[in-house]
Structures are given as structure tokens and as C-alpha cells.
Design a protein around this motif. Structure first.
Motif, short mmCIF file in Angstrom:
data_model
loop_
_atom_site.label_atom_id
_atom_site.label_comp_id
_atom_site.label_asym_id
_atom_site.label_seq_id
_atom_site.Cartn_x
_atom_site.Cartn_y
_atom_site.Cartn_z
N HIS A 293 3.11 -0.17 -1.43
CA HIS A 293 2.46 1.12 -1.63
C HIS A 293 3.18 2.22 -0.84
N ALA A 294 3.64 1.90 0.36
CA ALA A 294 4.40 2.88 1.15
C ALA A 294 5.66 3.29 0.39
N GLN B 99 6.16 3.13 -2.85
CA GLN B 99 5.82 3.87 -4.07
C GLN B 99 5.42 5.30 -3.78
N THR B 100 4.77 5.53 -2.65
CA THR B 100 4.22 6.86 -2.37
C THR B 100 5.05 7.67 -1.38
N GLY B 101 5.91 7.00 -0.60
CA GLY B 101 6.66 7.69 0.44
C GLY B 101 5.85 7.88 1.71
N ASP B 102 4.66 7.28 1.79
CA ASP B 102 3.80 7.40 2.97
C ASP B 102 4.11 6.26 3.93
N HIS C 32 0.24 2.71 9.02
CA HIS C 32 0.41 1.66 8.02
C HIS C 32 1.59 0.74 8.31
N HIS D 42 -3.36 1.97 3.33
CA HIS D 42 -3.50 3.35 2.84
C HIS D 42 -4.83 3.46 2.07
N THR E 104 -5.28 5.39 -0.40
CA THR E 104 -4.91 5.45 -1.81
C THR E 104 -4.58 4.07 -2.37
N LEU E 105 -4.12 3.15 -1.53
CA LEU E 105 -3.92 1.77 -1.97
C LEU E 105 -5.26 1.13 -2.30
N SER F 114 -6.65 2.50 -5.53
CA SER F 114 -5.97 1.95 -6.70
C SER F 114 -6.37 0.50 -6.96
#
Length: 151
Positions: free
Chosen positions: A32-33, A35-38, A43, A60, A62-63, A66
Motif C-alpha cells: 500500500h505504501a 501504491q500510494t507513495g505514503d 507505517h 494506513h 486508506t489500506l 480499501s
């Protein structure tokens, strides 16, 4: 997974369903990091997080959003489409190796304000809980659903 026609008239306020569990892994967080750049240290940095109140890395929000929404996806309903999400709240942390389950409850039905005889809105309250029964995330998933007469 199959295809099931479920019309606006078929939904009942108060009906609910619960998913099986899903364990959140380090791989989920790393993917997820990417994919999102976060790549925030909350995290990704285990050592720094040992100095923070949570004490360990957290997933995250947002993870979890989702994954939780994906967990509620079942049969494909050609009569319904996702209209979006309201009141998203990340209530508690999800750690590596936590297992979440999701409850989805129909909380409201209402006609479309501009087309009251056409497709209607159905609200589904999505609640993710960890293995201790603690609520970690809630949101309202809005659906736009055809009426039988629309076909």
C-alpha cells in the motif's frame, strides 16, 4: 461469486451481514505504501514507532478502508453501483497481524432527489473491527440502485 439482480425494492433497512476475518500483514502495508507513495514512519519505521505511544507500526487508514470495502464485495449486482463513501472515520489503529472482520448494515433508503421515480439511494454502514472486537474504522457506503420499473 455470481451475478444476482437485487433491486431497490429488495433492500430492507436493518439487514446486515458479516464477513470472515482477514489478517493484515507487513506485505499489505508495504504494498500500500508503494501504491500510494505514503512512506510515513508510522507505517514503515519499526524502530521509530517503538518510541511512539502506539509502540509499533500501524496500517494506513486508506489500506483498511480499501480492504474493508473489498471484504464486503460479494455477488455482482448489475442493478447497483457504488456512488461513493461518506463519514469515513479511522477510529483505532490496526497493527501488523491484527485480523479485521467487517459488518455491513443497510441503514437508509431514499429516492433520488432529482429523479424520485428512478433509481434510489441505499446507505450501508460499514464497520471494521479487530480481533478484540474494537471498532477500527467506519464509513457509509452509498449505492445507487435501479428500481424494477427502470429496466
Amino acid at each position: 461469486m455470481g451475478t444476482v439482480d437485487r433491486w431497490y425494492e429488495d433492500y430492507e433497512v436493518g439487514e446486515s451481514r458479516i464477513t470472515v476475518g482477514r489478517t493484515i500483514t507487513e506485505a499489505d502495508i508495504v504494498l500500500h505504501a508503494g501504491q500510494t507513495g505514503d512512506f510515513f514512519p508510522h507505517h514503515m519505521d519499526a524502530e521509530w514507532m517503538k518510541t511512539q505511544p502506539a509502540g509499533q507500526r500501524i496500517a494506513h487508514g486508506t489500506l483498511i478502508l480499501s480492504v474493508a470495502v473489498g471484504m464486503t464485495a460479494g455477488d455482482i449486482n448489475p442493478q447497483s453501483m457504488s456512488y461513493g463513501y461518506d463519514r469515513i472515520r479511522f477510529i483505532g489503529p490496526v497493527f501488523i497481524a491484527d485480523t479485521i472482520t467487517v459488518t455491513a448494515e443497510i441503514t437508509d433508503k431514499r429516492p433520488h432527489p432529482k429523479r424520485p421515480d428512478g433509481p434510489g439511494f441505499v446507505d450501508e454502514l460499514v464497520t471494521a473491527r479487530n480481533q478484540r472486537g474494537e471498532t477500527v474504522m467506519v464509513l457509509t457506503h452509498l449505492y445507487l440502485v435501479n428500481r424494477r420499473g427502470d429496466a
